[in-house]
Design an enzyme around this catalytic site. Sequence first.
Site, PDB file in Angstrom:
ATOM      1  N   HIS A 306       0.922  -1.141  -0.031  1.00  0.00           N
ATOM      2  CA  HIS A 306       0.002  -0.056   0.045  1.00  0.00           C
ATOM      3  C   HIS A 306       0.765   1.318  -0.008  1.00  0.00           C
ATOM      4  O   HIS A 306       2.088   1.251   0.683  1.00  0.00           O
ATOM      5  CB  HIS A 306      -1.096   0.107   1.143  1.00  0.00           C
ATOM      6  CG  HIS A 306      -2.136   1.059   0.917  1.00  0.00           C
ATOM      7  ND1 HIS A 306      -2.066   2.213   1.321  1.00  0.00           N
ATOM      8  CD2 HIS A 306      -3.461   0.544   0.491  1.00  0.00           C
ATOM      9  CE1 HIS A 306      -3.089   2.763   0.939  1.00  0.00           C
ATOM     10  NE2 HIS A 306      -4.096   1.821   0.761  1.00  0.00           N
ATOM     11  N   ASP A 363      -8.009  -5.541   0.147  1.00  0.00           N
ATOM     12  CA  ASP A 363      -8.469  -6.097  -1.193  1.00  0.00           C
ATOM     13  C   ASP A 363      -8.137  -7.676  -1.524  1.00  0.00           C
ATOM     14  O   ASP A 363      -8.733  -8.271  -1.883  1.00  0.00           O
ATOM     15  CB  ASP A 363      -8.226  -5.357  -2.456  1.00  0.00           C
ATOM     16  CG  ASP A 363      -8.824  -4.171  -2.705  1.00  0.00           C
ATOM     17  OD1 ASP A 363     -10.022  -3.911  -2.319  1.00  0.00           O
ATOM     18  OD2 ASP A 363      -8.470  -3.191  -2.822  1.00  0.00           O
TER      19      ASP A 363
HETATM   20  N1  CMC Z   1       4.530  -7.187  -5.207  1.00  0.00           N
HETATM   21  C1  CMC Z   1       5.722  -7.135  -5.152  1.00  0.00           C
HETATM   22  N2  CMC Z   1       6.748  -6.169  -5.070  1.00  0.00           N
HETATM   23  C2  CMC Z   1       5.870  -5.042  -4.618  1.00  0.00           C
HETATM   24  C3  CMC Z   1       4.429  -4.968  -4.535  1.00  0.00           C
HETATM   25  C4  CMC Z   1       3.953  -6.207  -4.708  1.00  0.00           C
HETATM   26  N3  CMC Z   1       2.568  -6.313  -4.622  1.00  0.00           N
HETATM   27  N4  CMC Z   1       4.237  -3.645  -4.050  1.00  0.00           N
HETATM   28  C5  CMC Z   1       5.579  -3.008  -3.953  1.00  0.00           C
HETATM   29  N5  CMC Z   1       6.260  -3.799  -4.485  1.00  0.00           N
HETATM   30  C6  CMC Z   1       7.666  -3.536  -4.274  1.00  0.00           C
HETATM   31  C7  CMC Z   1       8.249  -2.692  -5.439  1.00  0.00           C
HETATM   32  O1  CMC Z   1       8.485  -3.366  -6.659  1.00  0.00           O
HETATM   33  C8  CMC Z   1       9.246  -1.577  -4.922  1.00  0.00           C
HETATM   34  O2  CMC Z   1      10.358  -2.491  -4.930  1.00  0.00           O
HETATM   35  P1  CMC Z   1      11.814  -1.341  -4.936  1.00  0.00           P
HETATM   36  O3  CMC Z   1      11.768  -0.398  -3.755  1.00  0.00           O
HETATM   37  O4  CMC Z   1      12.738  -2.397  -4.809  1.00  0.00           O
HETATM   38  O5  CMC Z   1      11.625  -0.750  -6.358  1.00  0.00           O
HETATM   39  C9  CMC Z   1       8.578  -1.347  -3.719  1.00  0.00           C
HETATM   40  O6  CMC Z   1       7.819  -2.404  -3.235  1.00  0.00           O
HETATM   41  C10 CMC Z   1       7.686  -0.209  -3.562  1.00  0.00           C
HETATM   42  O7  CMC Z   1       6.715  -0.253  -4.234  1.00  0.00           O
HETATM   43  P2  CMC Z   1       6.254   1.058  -5.284  1.00  0.00           P
HETATM   44  O8  CMC Z   1       5.422   0.451  -6.372  1.00  0.00           O
HETATM   45  O9  CMC Z   1       6.867   2.072  -5.193  1.00  0.00           O
HETATM   46  O10 CMC Z   1       5.051   1.364  -4.050  1.00  0.00           O
HETATM   47  P3  CMC Z   1       3.837   2.595  -4.130  1.00  0.00           P
HETATM   48  O11 CMC Z   1       3.438   3.161  -3.121  1.00  0.00           O
HETATM   49  O12 CMC Z   1       3.923   3.310  -5.635  1.00  0.00           O
HETATM   50  O13 CMC Z   1       2.595   1.376  -4.891  1.00  0.00           O
HETATM   51  C11 CMC Z   1       0.740  -0.222  -4.588  1.00  0.00           C
HETATM   52  C12 CMC Z   1       1.618   0.863  -3.860  1.00  0.00           C
HETATM   53  C13 CMC Z   1      -0.425  -0.524  -3.635  1.00  0.00           C
HETATM   54  C14 CMC Z   1       0.244   0.575  -5.924  1.00  0.00           C
HETATM   55  C15 CMC Z   1       1.639  -1.288  -4.842  1.00  0.00           C
HETATM   56  O14 CMC Z   1       2.060  -1.949  -3.486  1.00  0.00           O
HETATM   57  C16 CMC Z   1       1.073  -2.429  -5.682  1.00  0.00           C
HETATM   58  O15 CMC Z   1       0.920  -2.384  -6.943  1.00  0.00           O
HETATM   59  N6  CMC Z   1       0.413  -3.388  -4.800  1.00  0.00           N
HETATM   60  C17 CMC Z   1      -0.661  -4.260  -5.692  1.00  0.00           C
HETATM   61  C18 CMC Z   1      -2.008  -3.741  -5.981  1.00  0.00           C
HETATM   62  C19 CMC Z   1      -2.873  -3.676  -5.098  1.00  0.00           C
HETATM   63  O16 CMC Z   1      -2.824  -4.477  -4.098  1.00  0.00           O
HETATM   64  N7  CMC Z   1      -3.515  -2.441  -4.501  1.00  0.00           N
HETATM   65  C20 CMC Z   1      -4.485  -2.297  -3.865  1.00  0.00           C
HETATM   66  C21 CMC Z   1      -3.917  -1.220  -2.847  1.00  0.00           C
HETATM   67  S1  CMC Z   1      -5.336  -1.288  -1.261  1.00  0.00           S
HETATM   68  C22 CMC Z   1      -6.814  -0.549  -2.189  1.00  0.00           C
HETATM   69  C23 CMC Z   1      -6.771   0.717  -2.375  1.00  0.00           C
HETATM   70  O17 CMC Z   1      -6.617   1.586  -1.494  1.00  0.00           O
HETATM   71  O18 CMC Z   1      -6.633   0.970  -3.556  1.00  0.00           O
END
Ligand code: CMC
Length: 429
Positions: A306, A363
Amino acid sequence: MADKKATLHIEGKAPIELPIIEGSEGQDVIDVRKLGANGFFTFDPGFLATASCESQITYIDGDKGILLHRGFPIDQLANNADYLEVCYVLLYGEVPTRAEYEKFRTTVTRHTMVHEQIASFFHGFRRDAHPMAIMCGVVGALSAFYHDSLDINNDLHREITAFRLLSKMPTLAAMCHKYTTGQPFIYPRNDLDYAENFLHMMFATPCEEYEVSPVVSRAMDKIFTLHADHEQNASTSTVRLAGSSGANPFACIAAGIASLWGPAHGGANEACLKMLEEIGSVENIPEFIERAKDKDDPFRLMGFGHRVYKNYDPRATVMREACHEVLEELKIDDPLLDVAMELERIALSDEYFVSKKLYPNVDFYSGIILKAIGIPVSMFTVIFAMSRVIGWIAHWNEMHSDPTNRIGRPRQLYTGYSQREFKPLHERE
Ligand code: CMC
């Protein structure tokens, strides 16, 4: 209150003093509004450090795993109030008295039917259309049906719009399901509560009533409650930005639905279930865990991580309990649910996920509950949208109640061509 100041030193320029504004909770903000007049903009793609507005609705402390609606912790609300009471709190800012609650509930219940012409509107869609595509279209079209109360500067009109959206979203959502399956639309029933009525419209048919299980309707109500609002996320910010131009509220909510649809946001519950199907069985989990860690592989564990919660998602804690309750009560024997439970166990103890603080989010568990209840996967994000509509409308209403509200107009860092001469096609040949 702005009594603290930050001073910005830029080479070759006089120092710029910027006011620091304190909130009632959380980080203070540096008010950068006058930077533009000094020849600079701030650069913050993805809004990692930018407060886009002032709000009194919801507060999140991602490090501590705290989520408050109007000051009330989410677990207290989820365990002691029903969804409509939470809606009241979000919309009006205070808890209702019993009489206020009853009046609110009755008003919502009495407005669940949609204009009969909306049924014909549905028939313009292909039967295999994704229900979120239908929701974007139909909710946007509500402005063509309810144009008697679209003066956004009128408090009463805004309240009527809030009631219409809250009341009619479950009806429209269930109509999407019925349309896709080819079954007749089922009218709402005023003797049922909000969650029961939704399940009735989803699963009853003209030939047979649907007997609503109390465990299932309680879990459904919890799913609604836990998705009700989440401060300035992508879809809520979209609603605010669309609304800031004075656009009509139904169009703004349609924009919010479109934004929610993405797999990084509300589409994660559907994506999570599809991922579990792709994993297929418990033995395959390690392979997918490795893929999720591989930077060259776009695969991510859906339902994990998240942007704001870096400790745990407090909604997920409540949802996890509800999930186990539903699975136990319904005695569901689905191999996919075994995959989900094992994936949760492995990811929670895996160094990569632990070190990056990637916990199961709301989710992950809501998808499992919805699957157990028998809701088709393509409807998962629709249910998120109908739950979140109260948050969207509360923020839209808050924005329009503020007389200082201005149209949202982000700036950019331009890195394209500088001015160059355009030659007509015949001169370029
Ligand atoms: N699986 C594997 N690696 C992950 C994941 C994941 N689900 N989420 C984040 N990472 C890694 C990412 O590769 C990055 O690694 P590094 O620092 O080595 O580059 C690190 O963790 C930080 O990730 P980020 O993409 O920079 O984080 P963000 O804050 O931009 O994204 C997120 C948050 C929710 C979009 C992301 O965690 C994700 O894509 N999760 C899967 C989709 C998901 O479950 N979304 C629902 C969120 S809850 C409902 C809502 O409120 O909308």
